[in-house]
Design a protein around this motif. Structure first.
Motif, PDB file in Angstrom:
ATOM      1  N   PHE A  19       0.815  -1.200   0.000  1.00 45.47           N
ATOM      2  CA  PHE A  19       0.000   0.000   0.000  1.00 45.47           C
ATOM      3  C   PHE A  19       0.852   1.254   0.000  1.00 45.47           C
ATOM      4  O   PHE A  19       0.530   2.247  -0.648  1.00 45.47           O
ATOM      5  CB  PHE A  19      -0.940   0.011   1.225  1.00 45.47           C
ATOM      6  CG  PHE A  19      -2.193  -0.773   1.008  1.00 45.47           C
ATOM      7  CD1 PHE A  19      -3.212  -0.266   0.215  1.00 45.47           C
ATOM      8  CD2 PHE A  19      -2.356  -2.028   1.581  1.00 45.47           C
ATOM      9  CE1 PHE A  19      -4.377  -0.983   0.002  1.00 45.47           C
ATOM     10  CE2 PHE A  19      -3.505  -2.755   1.375  1.00 45.47           C
ATOM     11  CZ  PHE A  19      -4.529  -2.231   0.584  1.00 45.47           C
ATOM     12  N   THR A  20       1.956   1.217   0.744  1.00 47.35           N
ATOM     13  CA  THR A  20       2.865   2.371   0.779  1.00 47.35           C
ATOM     14  C   THR A  20       3.471   2.609  -0.589  1.00 47.35           C
ATOM     15  O   THR A  20       3.561   3.747  -1.073  1.00 47.35           O
ATOM     16  CB  THR A  20       3.990   2.147   1.812  1.00 47.35           C
ATOM     17  OG1 THR A  20       3.411   1.896   3.088  1.00 47.35           O
ATOM     18  CG2 THR A  20       4.887   3.378   1.895  1.00 47.35           C
ATOM     19  N   SER A  21       3.910   1.539  -1.251  1.00 47.20           N
ATOM     20  CA  SER A  21       4.499   1.666  -2.582  1.00 47.20           C
ATOM     21  C   SER A  21       3.482   2.201  -3.570  1.00 47.20           C
ATOM     22  O   SER A  21       3.780   3.056  -4.410  1.00 47.20           O
ATOM     23  CB  SER A  21       5.024   0.305  -3.075  1.00 47.20           C
ATOM     24  OG  SER A  21       6.016  -0.184  -2.195  1.00 47.20           O
ATOM     25  N   TYR A  22       2.245   1.729  -3.434  1.00 51.07           N
ATOM     26  CA  TYR A  22       1.188   2.205  -4.334  1.00 51.07           C
ATOM     27  C   TYR A  22       0.949   3.694  -4.156  1.00 51.07           C
ATOM     28  O   TYR A  22       0.809   4.438  -5.112  1.00 51.07           O
ATOM     29  CB  TYR A  22      -0.111   1.433  -4.069  1.00 51.07           C
ATOM     30  CG  TYR A  22      -1.275   1.940  -4.883  1.00 51.07           C
ATOM     31  CD1 TYR A  22      -1.399   1.617  -6.238  1.00 51.07           C
ATOM     32  CD2 TYR A  22      -2.242   2.751  -4.297  1.00 51.07           C
ATOM     33  CE1 TYR A  22      -2.457   2.096  -6.985  1.00 51.07           C
ATOM     34  CE2 TYR A  22      -3.301   3.228  -5.040  1.00 51.07           C
ATOM     35  CZ  TYR A  22      -3.407   2.885  -6.374  1.00 51.07           C
ATOM     36  OH  TYR A  22      -4.455   3.356  -7.098  1.00 51.07           O
ATOM     37  N   GLY A  23       0.928   4.119  -2.870  1.00 52.19           N
ATOM     38  CA  GLY A  23       0.733   5.542  -2.591  1.00 52.19           C
ATOM     39  C   GLY A  23       1.844   6.367  -3.167  1.00 52.19           C
ATOM     40  O   GLY A  23       1.630   7.458  -3.705  1.00 52.19           O
ATOM     41  N   CYS A  24       3.094   5.890  -3.060  1.00 59.30           N
ATOM     42  CA  CYS A  24       4.238   6.635  -3.588  1.00 59.30           C
ATOM     43  C   CYS A  24       4.168   6.753  -5.105  1.00 59.30           C
ATOM     44  O   CYS A  24       4.441   7.797  -5.681  1.00 59.30           O
ATOM     45  CB  CYS A  24       5.546   5.969  -3.182  1.00 59.30           C
ATOM     46  SG  CYS A  24       5.869   6.041  -1.397  1.00 59.30           S
ATOM     47  N   LEU A  25       3.781   5.636  -5.753  1.00 55.36           N
ATOM     48  CA  LEU A  25       3.682   5.658  -7.208  1.00 55.36           C
ATOM     49  C   LEU A  25       2.587   6.604  -7.656  1.00 55.36           C
ATOM     50  O   LEU A  25       2.736   7.362  -8.608  1.00 55.36           O
ATOM     51  CB  LEU A  25       3.411   4.238  -7.726  1.00 55.36           C
ATOM     52  CG  LEU A  25       4.578   3.246  -7.640  1.00 55.36           C
ATOM     53  CD1 LEU A  25       4.091   1.852  -8.012  1.00 55.36           C
ATOM     54  CD2 LEU A  25       5.741   3.668  -8.532  1.00 55.36           C
ATOM     55  N   GLU A  26       1.461   6.579  -6.903  1.00 54.42           N
ATOM     56  CA  GLU A  26       0.340   7.421  -7.281  1.00 54.42           C
ATOM     57  C   GLU A  26       0.706   8.896  -7.162  1.00 54.42           C
ATOM     58  O   GLU A  26       0.306   9.709  -7.978  1.00 54.42           O
ATOM     59  CB  GLU A  26      -0.853   7.096  -6.369  1.00 54.42           C
ATOM     60  CG  GLU A  26      -2.105   7.842  -6.755  1.00 54.42           C
ATOM     61  CD  GLU A  26      -3.237   7.549  -5.804  1.00 54.42           C
ATOM     62  OE1 GLU A  26      -4.400   7.607  -6.262  1.00 54.42           O
ATOM     63  OE2 GLU A  26      -2.986   7.258  -4.636  1.00 54.42           O
ATOM     64  N   SER A  27       1.491   9.245  -6.150  1.00 55.99           N
ATOM     65  CA  SER A  27       1.830  10.639  -5.926  1.00 55.99           C
ATOM     66  C   SER A  27       2.723  11.199  -7.018  1.00 55.99           C
ATOM     67  O   SER A  27       2.845  12.411  -7.163  1.00 55.99           O
ATOM     68  CB  SER A  27       2.522  10.798  -4.560  1.00 55.99           C
ATOM     69  OG  SER A  27       3.786  10.158  -4.581  1.00 55.99           O
ATOM     70  N   LYS A  28       3.380  10.327  -7.810  1.00 59.29           N
ATOM     71  CA  LYS A  28       4.268  10.798  -8.866  1.00 59.29           C
ATOM     72  C   LYS A  28       3.530  11.034 -10.179  1.00 59.29           C
ATOM     73  O   LYS A  28       4.129  11.446 -11.157  1.00 59.29           O
ATOM     74  CB  LYS A  28       5.393   9.777  -9.080  1.00 59.29           C
ATOM     75  CG  LYS A  28       6.329   9.640  -7.880  1.00 59.29           C
ATOM     76  CD  LYS A  28       7.389   8.586  -8.127  1.00 59.29           C
ATOM     77  CE  LYS A  28       8.300   8.421  -6.927  1.00 59.29           C
ATOM     78  NZ  LYS A  28       9.307   7.360  -7.120  1.00 59.29           N
ATOM     79  N   GLU A  29       2.238  10.750 -10.220  1.00 60.88           N
ATOM     80  CA  GLU A  29       1.476  10.869 -11.466  1.00 60.88           C
ATOM     81  C   GLU A  29       0.536  12.068 -11.369  1.00 60.88           C
ATOM     82  O   GLU A  29      -0.577  11.944 -10.868  1.00 60.88           O
ATOM     83  CB  GLU A  29       0.663   9.590 -11.686  1.00 60.88           C
ATOM     84  CG  GLU A  29       1.517   8.350 -11.751  1.00 60.88           C
ATOM     85  CD  GLU A  29       1.774   7.888 -13.171  1.00 60.88           C
ATOM     86  OE1 GLU A  29       1.057   8.336 -14.059  1.00 60.88           O
ATOM     87  OE2 GLU A  29       2.695   7.110 -13.363  1.00 60.88           O
ATOM     88  N   PRO A  30       0.941  13.255 -11.847  1.00 59.87           N
ATOM     89  CA  PRO A  30       0.053  14.434 -11.790  1.00 59.87           C
ATOM     90  C   PRO A  30      -1.203  14.208 -12.619  1.00 59.87           C
ATOM     91  O   PRO A  30      -1.149  13.627 -13.698  1.00 59.87           O
ATOM     92  CB  PRO A  30       0.923  15.561 -12.369  1.00 59.87           C
ATOM     93  CG  PRO A  30       2.328  15.055 -12.287  1.00 59.87           C
ATOM     94  CD  PRO A  30       2.245  13.567 -12.429  1.00 59.87           C
TER      95      PRO A  30
END
Length: 266
Positions: A19-30
């Protein structure tokens, strides 16, 4: 049994990592978004005397509303960080801002006499988010000198701002509120200026603080320290009165005991 517990803990750790990795990936996609134009009369625009400079001003209200006004100097874009709404006023979906106003001047002048020298500017808005904040970018159709204003919502009594550029920061407290008390409401870092305006609102001003620094303000009703001081005094008096009462009662019991023991001896 021990092995089973270890397996459960390992599985839980793996789920958290996913879940943490998913959140990090999501935050990089404007995400490109559309925000309806706001009402310019909602904001207190102030045209500085002299040269136009970078600044941000945050007006705090008792209904958990924050109105932010950024000045933009000779820039094609502005990037801001907005805290996620924990007040429950608005939904967490989307960028978390509304009532957006972007006005500017595309000329070369850096000195302006009034707000009428600025007009609406075409723009694009995109945002990305992390677990605590939302990063919003405003792209202008041209390089401008002007203002970006928007409204967001945050829990009353606490304000913070993450700097992303060199600027002067102003925080305007609601009327009847104060800050700076080490117990009830410290400010970090300490503002360079603290003043009262015509509407009896306190302005806190930081002159060009260090970029990427966190400004945090805890504020409270101006009467709170006086009320709590009075309550503390009452409790202190009550404590001494109670202590004296029990001391006298214990002394009386000692005297009664001495009298009873004397009677027994006789």
């Amino acid at each position: 049994m021990v092995n089973r517990i270890l397996k459960i803990l390992l599985l839980a750790a793996l789920i958290m990592m996913v879940f943490t990795s998913y959140g990090c990936l999501e935050s990089k996609e404007p995400k490109q978004i559309e925000i309806d134009p706001g009402d310019i009369s909602s904001y207190e625009f102030s045209v500085p005397e002299g040269k136009f400079t970078n600044s941000s001003t945050f007006f705090l209200y008792t209904n958990k509303t924050v109105r932010a006004i950024y000045t933009v100097v000779n820039a094609p874009r502005l990037e801001v960080v907005v805290p996620k709404d924990i007040s429950g006023v608005k939904s967490e979906k989307g960028p978390g801002i509304d009532n957006l106003v972007i006005i500017g001047n595309t000329g070369n002048s850096m000195v302006f006499s009034g707000i009428n020298e600025f007009s609406n500017i075409s723009h694009n808005v995109s945002y990305s988010e992390s677990s605590q904040n939302k990063k919003i970018q405003f792209e202008f159709a041209d390089t401008i000198n002007g203002y970006v204003a928007y409204t967001y919502y945050w829990e009353q009594g606490l304000f913070y701002h993450i700097l992303s550029r060199n600027e002067t920061v102003n925080v305007v407290l609601p009327e009847g509120y104060d800050t700076g008390n080490m117990i009830f409401g410290p400010t970090k870092p300490k503002p360079d200026t603290k003043r009262l305006d015509e509407q009896n609102r306190i302005w806190l001003v930081w002159d060009n603080p260090n970029p990427e620094q966190l400004i945090q303000v805890k504020y409270y009703k101006s009467s709170l320290p006086t009320i709590m001081g009075f309550v503390g005094l009452v409790l202190l008096v009550a404590f001494f009165v109670t202590a004296i009462y029990f001391k006298n009662e214990i002394r009386k019991l000692h005297k009664k005991r001495e009298i009873i023991e004397k009677d027994k001896d006789n």
